[in-house]
Design an enzyme around this catalytic site. Structure first.
Site, PDB file in Angstrom:
ATOM      1  N   ASP A  12      21.713  42.997 103.599  1.00 34.26           N
ATOM      2  CA  ASP A  12      22.123  44.358 103.932  1.00 34.26           C
ATOM      3  C   ASP A  12      23.272  44.357 104.929  1.00 34.26           C
ATOM      4  O   ASP A  12      23.333  43.507 105.831  1.00 34.26           O
ATOM      5  CB  ASP A  12      20.916  45.110 104.517  1.00 34.26           C
ATOM      6  CG  ASP A  12      21.205  46.571 104.781  1.00 34.26           C
ATOM      7  OD1 ASP A  12      21.452  47.303 103.809  1.00 34.26           O
ATOM      8  OD2 ASP A  12      21.209  46.974 105.961  1.00 34.26           O
ATOM      9  N   GLU A  60      25.749  42.931 100.369  1.00 33.70           N
ATOM     10  CA  GLU A  60      26.124  44.343 100.278  1.00 33.70           C
ATOM     11  C   GLU A  60      27.452  44.517 101.018  1.00 33.70           C
ATOM     12  O   GLU A  60      27.484  44.658 102.246  1.00 33.70           O
ATOM     13  CB  GLU A  60      25.061  45.256 100.892  1.00 33.70           C
ATOM     14  CG  GLU A  60      25.404  46.732 100.688  1.00 33.70           C
ATOM     15  CD  GLU A  60      24.832  47.672 101.749  1.00 33.70           C
ATOM     16  OE1 GLU A  60      24.733  48.880 101.476  1.00 33.70           O
ATOM     17  OE2 GLU A  60      24.509  47.188 102.860  1.00 33.70           O
TER      18      GLU A  60
END
Length: 726
Positions: free
Chosen positions: A412, A453
């Protein structure tokens, strides 16, 4: 799906044929049959001819503050049943000859969409005249009209009208003419663009756990499925999805038998954060090696991993290397200036005063000092320049890979790892950190995958994918352009971006997707059109790269805004959509009674069936997984076409992005990996008789028309078999 009111239809037809005179509501048109003036009355009054009647499902959707739909010629409306309407509507009414749909003006100005669905009984007035509809709306937004007929126990869309033009302020009008045979004629079910897989022989199919083909890694043979644990399936009735709930639903995702076609067929799962956290999204972590007790135990996770592996499914975890919760024991201690944990986070005595990379506040006050956080005061950034912090993060990674047995990580916020002053995204220090991290986890498990990401343009994504940082990264630009291409009915937008992604990034090492947990649901982005959603699925699952599906996308979950895009999975039309026996932690999504697994399971024309067919095609045909890419020029904005060529197979993809048939097109490609020669197209997905293809010495071809007409929203996947002289 709610059954159409067939009993009502049959009774009304019987009444009309028998010449009875039932009482008619004041707002229902009355059928009047009269003799010509001066004609003699026969001794016996003949029965009037039976009217042509059709039951039509009408879906009216708009992003304007108000829209009306009127039937002005060619037929009459006999009776209506309002099936559903969006929660956000201010008006969803049916009057004598008009539908009225409205929403708050501020929502329309933010491109919010609403819809209403009716089942309407039509009576044809003159078989020689078209039906004429009038759509009116204000000076903002767009409108979509879908007309469906009930064929072989399924609703099939037979006509879609998209209207986005605006002439000026005030009322805008758009007239639509539809030939009567489209609603009143015989419908050939096989002509609907919702076809199943053919019986063509698979080429290098995926069986069991994907291992990789043609020298590519296992993830290039994998289709991932993103799951928000809290919303997928609740096994214990507390209203919160859990790990055991996922285990119970694994056979829906992949039953482990390549010969069956009733499962979805995915071969990878991305679990959104499973860690202990005070927030429902789970990205603010209080224990990097602990399982959220609302989701179950560590043993529950291990059982899920074992059961998934037995079915050929790998599991990767969401992981945040750069932030923790402000309730993590590390940060609680770090708030004390003299604490040894103080330097585990980023502190300043005075507020540096600058904002974040998208203008957000990043410095937050606590007891006279300021700590740094990319996202909010609830998720302070870790100081990854501190060796002790790095050691703790690496120990957590080792734990999940070695002790628990996960297959990798989705990382993330990967561009926000180490800030360099006001350079807070994609810094040189961030790249250096990931380069140092890669050999660490690859030594633990060389087959472990990392998916970054990086919410950036393709060129920046490519910097992380040169073989020394991530294995994969999400291609946000491609997701945007796919949706835009469908909404604007311009295939060039999708083909140009897929070619850019393919040429900019090392071969096939990028992750494709349509939406994720941070974005509006695909149904909302595509105006609640199931046919457009099928087109999006076709574009995704035939493209190069490693595809990721967001849970529920395959059955049409809806939701706009972060609070509504992670709603419970819709398994059935039973109470709480079969998600839980208790009370769901969040309300169900709109229209869940119809958009659910049980309703679509046996419907060959459904979105779920379309996804299954595409996934099966990709799993069974190596060209769709690891074939190289050549974009085909079609000569028509509505038509998208590519060729995928692997060592063992070649496949031609042809997709109509619009609700109109395409006949004016010619396929042209200057060069490709095809060998020179004659080829015979054989359908992997689609139906028809296909013209042979002649490839020149460069693998190119000119003015090729494989099939005279490409039906609305149709997908053809054709295996191009080279002819061998006898």
């Amino acid at each position: 799906m709610r059954s159409p009111r067939l009993i009502m239809l049959g009774a009304l037809i019987l009444i009309l044929i028998c010449g009875c005179s039932p009482s008619v509501p004041a707002n229902t048109p009355t059928l009047v049959i009269s003799s010509p003036v001066g004609a003699k009355s026969p001794t016996t009054t003949p029965e009037p001819p039976a009217p042509e009647i059709a039951l039509v499902r009408i879906r009216l959707a708009t992003t304007s503050d108000w829209t009306t739909l009127s039937l002005v010629a060619g037929a009459t409306w006999l009776e209506h049943d309002l099936i559903s309407a969006s929660d956000e509507v201010t008006t969803a009414e049916i009057y004598d000859n008009q539908f009225v749909l409205g929403q708050p003006i501020n929502r329309a100005e933010d491109s919010g969409s609403v819809e209403m669905i009716t089942e309407t009984l039509f009576s044809l007035l003159d078989s020689g005249r078209p039906l004429v509809f009038l759509i009116e709306r204000g000076h903002i937004g767009s409108t979509t009209l879908d007309l469906s007929l009930f064929v072989e126990d399924e609703w099939v869309v037979v006509k879609t009208i998209n209207w986005g033009d605006i002439a000026g302020d005030g009322t805008n009008e758009f007239r639509v003419e539809i030939p009567p045979e489209q609603l009143f004629g015989e419908i050939d079910f096989a002509s609907a663009p919702n076809w199943q897989m053919t019986d063509i022989e698979p080429i290098d199919p995926v069986t069991g756990m994907p291992q990789g083909t043609d020298g590519f890694a296992w993830w290039n043979d994998t289709i991932f499925y993103e799951i928000y644990v809290r919303s997928f399936s609740d096994s214990d009735g507390d209203g919160i999805g859990d790990l055991n709930g996922i285990t119970q639903k694994l056979d829906y995702l992949n039953d482990g038998d390549p010969a069956t076609t009733t499962d979805l067929g995915i071969t990878g799962i991305w679990l959104m954060p499973i860690y202990s956290s005070p927030t429902v999204h789970g990205y603010n972590v209080t224990d990097f090696k602990g399982v959220n007790p609302q989701y179950g135990t560590l043993d529950d996770l291990k059982n899920l991993i074992d059961a998934a592996h037995q079915r050929g499914i790998r599991i990767i975890l969401d992981f945040m290397v750069g932030q923790s919760s402000n309730q993590h024991p590390w940060f609680i201690n770090a708030r004390i200036p003299a604490s040894p944990y103080r330097d585990w986070y980023i502190w300043e005595d005075d507020n540096p005063g600058y904002a974040g990379s998208w203008g957000q506040p990043v410095w937050f006050e606590h007891n006279g000092s300021y700590f740094y956080s990319t996202y909010s005061e609830y998720s302070p950034d870790l100081n990854l320049n501190n060796p002790e912090v790095n050691q703790e993060i690496r120990e957590a990674i080792r734990f999940w890979l070695e002790d628990v047995g996960v297959d990798g990580f989705r990382l993330d916020s990967a561009k926000h790892v180490i800030e360099e002053g006001e350079i807070q995204a994609n810094s040189a220090a961030t790249h250096a950190w990931w380069k140092d991290f890669r050999p660490f986890y690859k030594e633990i498990n060389p087959q472990a995958v990392t998916v970054g990401e990086i919410w950036e343009h393709t060129s920046i994504n490519a910097e992380y994918l040169q073989g020394d940082e991530f294995d994969l990264s999400f291609e946000f630009s491609l997701a945007y352009e796919i949706v835009k291409a469908i909404n604007e009915e311009n295939a060039d937008l999708a083909s140009e971006q897929v070619e850019l992604s393919y040429s900019s990034i090392p071969p096939l090492q990028f992750s494709t997707f349509l939406t994720n947990h941070d974005q509006d649901r695909l149904m909302d982005q595509l105006g609640y059109s199931t046919e457009k959603n099928k087109v999006a699925a076709s574009l995704l699952l035939t493209a190069p790269g490693v595809p990721f599906l967001y849970y529920g996308e395959e059955v049409g979950l809806q939701g706009e805004g972060l609070g509504n895009t992670r709603r419970p999975m819709q398994w059935s039309g039973d109470q709480f959509a079969g998600f839980t026996t208790g009370t769901p932690w969040q309300p169900l999504g709109f229209d869940w009674e119809y958009f659910n697994v049980a309703n679509q399971n046996d419907n060959q024309a459904s979105m779920l069936s379309h996804y299954r067919s595409l996934i099966q095609a990709r799993n069974q045909h190596v060209a769709l997984r690891v074939g190289d890419l050549s974009v085909v020029i079609t000569g028509n904005d509505a038509l998208y076409s590519i060729i995928r060529v692997s060592q063992e197979e070649a496949a031609l993809v042809l997709i109509n992005l619009t609700g109109e048939p395409v006949m004016d097109y010619r396929l042209t490609m200057e060069d490709s990996s095809l060998a020179e020669g004659n080829y015979t197209p054989v359908a992997i997905l689609g139906k028809g008789e296909f013209a042979p293809l002649l490839a020149n010495s460069s693998g190119g071809f000119f003015q090729y028309v494989p099939i005279p007409e490409v039906p609305p929203y149709a997908t053809f996947i054709l295996q191009i078999q080279r002819d061998v002289p006898e």
